[in-house]
Motif scaffolding. Structure first.
Motif, mmCIF file in Angstrom:
data_model
loop_
_atom_site.group_PDB
_atom_site.id
_atom_site.type_symbol
_atom_site.label_atom_id
_atom_site.label_comp_id
_atom_site.label_asym_id
_atom_site.label_seq_id
_atom_site.Cartn_x
_atom_site.Cartn_y
_atom_site.Cartn_z
ATOM 1 N N ALA A 78 35.995 34.477 48.359
ATOM 2 C CA ALA A 78 37.423 34.224 48.720
ATOM 3 C C ALA A 78 37.913 34.864 48.315
ATOM 4 O O ALA A 78 40.090 34.963 49.120
ATOM 5 N N CYS A 79 37.544 35.948 47.297
ATOM 6 C CA CYS A 79 38.798 37.364 46.924
ATOM 7 C C CYS A 79 39.452 38.280 48.518
ATOM 8 O O CYS A 79 40.502 38.166 48.374
ATOM 9 N N ALA A 80 38.144 38.280 48.902
ATOM 10 C CA ALA A 80 38.407 38.952 50.181
ATOM 11 C C ALA A 80 38.669 38.655 51.412
ATOM 12 O O ALA A 80 39.898 38.967 52.114
ATOM 13 N N ARG A 81 38.600 37.297 51.418
ATOM 14 C CA ARG A 81 39.532 35.926 52.150
ATOM 15 C C ARG A 81 40.853 36.558 52.617
ATOM 16 O O ARG A 81 41.728 36.288 52.958
ATOM 17 N N THR A 82 40.983 35.817 51.131
ATOM 18 C CA THR A 82 42.473 35.635 51.021
ATOM 19 C C THR A 82 43.276 36.858 50.323
ATOM 20 O O THR A 82 44.601 37.022 50.099
ATOM 21 N N ALA A 83 42.567 37.708 49.727
ATOM 22 C CA ALA A 83 43.458 39.101 49.322
ATOM 23 C C ALA A 83 43.989 39.308 48.310
ATOM 24 O O ALA A 83 44.709 39.448 47.682
ATOM 25 N N GLU A 84 43.373 37.347 48.018
ATOM 26 C CA GLU A 84 44.590 37.267 46.197
ATOM 27 C C GLU A 84 43.527 37.544 44.544
ATOM 28 O O GLU A 84 41.988 37.451 45.180
ATOM 29 N N VAL A 85 44.303 38.331 43.741
ATOM 30 C CA VAL A 85 42.647 37.763 42.661
ATOM 31 C C VAL A 85 42.285 36.696 42.437
ATOM 32 O O VAL A 85 43.576 36.059 42.655
ATOM 33 N N GLN A 86 41.403 36.460 41.771
ATOM 34 C CA GLN A 86 40.790 35.068 41.357
ATOM 35 C C GLN A 86 40.816 35.338 40.548
ATOM 36 O O GLN A 86 39.652 36.111 39.464
ATOM 37 N N LEU A 87 40.691 34.176 38.890
ATOM 38 C CA LEU A 87 40.540 34.388 37.983
ATOM 39 C C LEU A 87 39.869 32.578 37.753
ATOM 40 O O LEU A 87 40.590 32.435 37.686
ATOM 41 N N VAL A 88 38.573 32.686 37.288
ATOM 42 C CA VAL A 88 37.448 31.758 37.603
ATOM 43 C C VAL A 88 37.464 31.849 35.674
ATOM 44 O O VAL A 88 36.391 32.237 35.298
ATOM 45 N N PRO A 89 38.165 30.475 35.090
ATOM 46 C CA PRO A 89 38.152 30.436 33.447
ATOM 47 C C PRO A 89 36.855 29.315 33.364
ATOM 48 O O PRO A 89 35.901 30.214 32.506
ATOM 49 N N ASP A 90 35.793 28.964 34.503
ATOM 50 C CA ASP A 90 34.121 28.694 33.836
ATOM 51 C C ASP A 90 34.018 27.984 35.932
ATOM 52 O O ASP A 90 33.951 27.480 36.728
ATOM 53 N N VAL A 91 33.377 29.368 36.186
ATOM 54 C CA VAL A 91 32.435 29.412 37.231
ATOM 55 C C VAL A 91 30.959 28.275 38.073
ATOM 56 O O VAL A 91 31.735 27.589 38.939
ATOM 57 N N ASP A 92 31.241 27.073 37.139
ATOM 58 C CA ASP A 92 30.280 25.495 37.281
ATOM 59 C C ASP A 92 31.394 25.379 37.916
ATOM 60 O O ASP A 92 31.187 24.374 38.714
ATOM 61 N N ALA A 93 32.768 25.394 38.079
ATOM 62 C CA ALA A 93 34.237 24.455 38.179
ATOM 63 C C ALA A 93 34.704 25.330 39.928
ATOM 64 O O ALA A 93 35.218 24.448 40.382
ATOM 65 N N PHE A 94 33.899 26.788 40.496
ATOM 66 C CA PHE A 94 34.696 26.668 41.538
ATOM 67 C C PHE A 94 33.539 26.761 42.179
ATOM 68 O O PHE A 94 32.119 27.369 42.387
ATOM 69 N N PRO A 95 33.521 25.405 43.317
ATOM 70 C CA PRO A 95 32.445 25.656 44.308
ATOM 71 C C PRO A 95 32.308 26.710 45.362
ATOM 72 O O PRO A 95 32.967 27.699 45.724
ATOM 73 N N GLY A 96 31.014 26.818 45.753
ATOM 74 C CA GLY A 96 30.125 28.364 46.360
ATOM 75 C C GLY A 96 30.061 29.220 45.402
ATOM 76 O O GLY A 96 29.884 30.000 45.663
ATOM 77 N N HIS A 97 30.166 29.623 43.817
ATOM 78 C CA HIS A 97 30.206 30.714 43.293
ATOM 79 C C HIS A 97 28.578 31.187 43.675
ATOM 80 O O HIS A 97 27.742 30.195 43.374
ATOM 81 N N ILE A 98 28.414 32.267 43.597
ATOM 82 C CA ILE A 98 27.127 32.805 43.883
ATOM 83 C C ILE A 98 26.705 33.174 42.668
ATOM 84 O O ILE A 98 27.563 34.748 41.648
ATOM 85 N N ALA A 99 25.898 32.740 41.853
ATOM 86 C CA ALA A 99 25.532 33.367 40.421
ATOM 87 C C ALA A 99 24.027 33.950 40.778
ATOM 88 O O ALA A 99 22.579 33.870 40.984
ATOM 89 N N CYS A 100 24.629 34.829 40.469
ATOM 90 C CA CYS A 100 23.569 36.748 40.134
ATOM 91 C C CYS A 100 22.516 36.393 39.171
ATOM 92 O O CYS A 100 21.797 36.648 38.982
ATOM 93 N N ALA A 101 23.722 36.570 38.252
ATOM 94 C CA ALA A 101 23.011 36.504 36.520
ATOM 95 C C ALA A 101 23.499 34.306 36.021
ATOM 96 O O ALA A 101 24.810 34.632 35.976
ATOM 97 N N SER A 102 22.483 34.005 35.398
ATOM 98 C CA SER A 102 22.949 32.917 35.590
ATOM 99 C C SER A 102 23.869 32.376 33.978
ATOM 100 O O SER A 102 24.065 32.167 33.604
ATOM 101 N N SER A 103 23.673 33.628 33.250
ATOM 102 C CA SER A 103 24.049 34.233 32.247
ATOM 103 C C SER A 103 25.624 34.292 32.399
ATOM 104 O O SER A 103 26.580 33.998 31.198
ATOM 105 N N THR A 104 26.305 34.070 33.103
ATOM 106 C CA THR A 104 27.672 34.619 33.654
ATOM 107 C C THR A 104 28.346 32.915 33.471
ATOM 108 O O THR A 104 28.460 32.148 34.480
ATOM 109 N N ARG A 105 29.906 33.147 32.859
ATOM 110 C CA ARG A 105 30.382 31.452 32.957
ATOM 111 C C ARG A 105 31.642 32.079 33.146
ATOM 112 O O ARG A 105 32.532 30.976 33.690
ATOM 113 N N SER A 106 32.225 32.810 33.486
ATOM 114 C CA SER A 106 34.117 33.397 34.238
ATOM 115 C C SER A 106 33.832 34.367 34.432
ATOM 116 O O SER A 106 33.167 35.849 34.297
#
Ligand code: SME
Length: 151
Positions: A78-106
């Motif tokens: 999304a950042c690469a596509r829009t060239a805009e900063v993505q500030l995601v407070p809750d990764v579970d609420a971001f559609p399509g978030h890629i979970a490389c580590a299940s511990s990541t929250r934001s």
């Protein structure tokens, strides 16, 4: 509990990278300085634009990251596509978030441009804490990226 001081890191990076223009050398040095500067940063790394619409893993610190991210996937995409900063407070609420580590929250992901203005990469910082990043981080990191890659 270290908390990043952007003015301080900016001085350190300018001195460490003076005269260097190799992008991977700059990325590796920046990632190292950032990752150890703040307890909120659990994964810190670059994904480089290596083909149209494709990001490939670059220098990073933390657990292993996915090797490829297409522009239509995840927060990095999304950042690469829009060239805009993505500030995601809750990764579970971001559609399509890629979970490389299940511990990541934001996370925060920022575009990286060269001095011609071309998008060369994104900087991805992931935290195990929810809502870890602020607009101050967005500003501080944007300034650091500009000073390092667009000079
Ligand atoms: N969280 C990112 C993927 C990269 S890793 O977590 C290292 C995303 O959704 O773009």
């Amino acid at each position: 509990m270290p908390r990043i001081d952007y003015a301080d890191i900016s001085r350190v990076l300018a001195s460490l990278t003076a005269g260097e223009d190799d992008q991977v050398a700059l990325m590796a040095t920046m990632v190292c300085e950032l990752h150890h500067a703040d307890d909120r940063f659990d994964w810190t790394g670059f994904y480089r634009v290596t083909a149209p619409g494709l990001l490939k893993i670059g220098p990073y610190q933390g657990g292993h990251g996915c090797l490829h991210i297409p522009f239509d996937k995840g927060v990095c995409g999304a950042c690469a596509r829009t060239a805009e900063v993505q500030l995601v407070p809750d990764v579970d609420a971001f559609p399509g978030h890629i979970a490389c580590a299940s511990s990541t929250r934001s996370e925060i992901v920022l575009p990286v441009r060269d001095k011609a203005g071309a998008l060369i990469a994104v900087l991805d910082i992931d935290s195990d804490r929810p809502d870890a990043f602020t607009q101050d981080d967005a500003r501080g990191l944007t300034d650091l990226l500009e000073a390092t890659f667009a000079r």
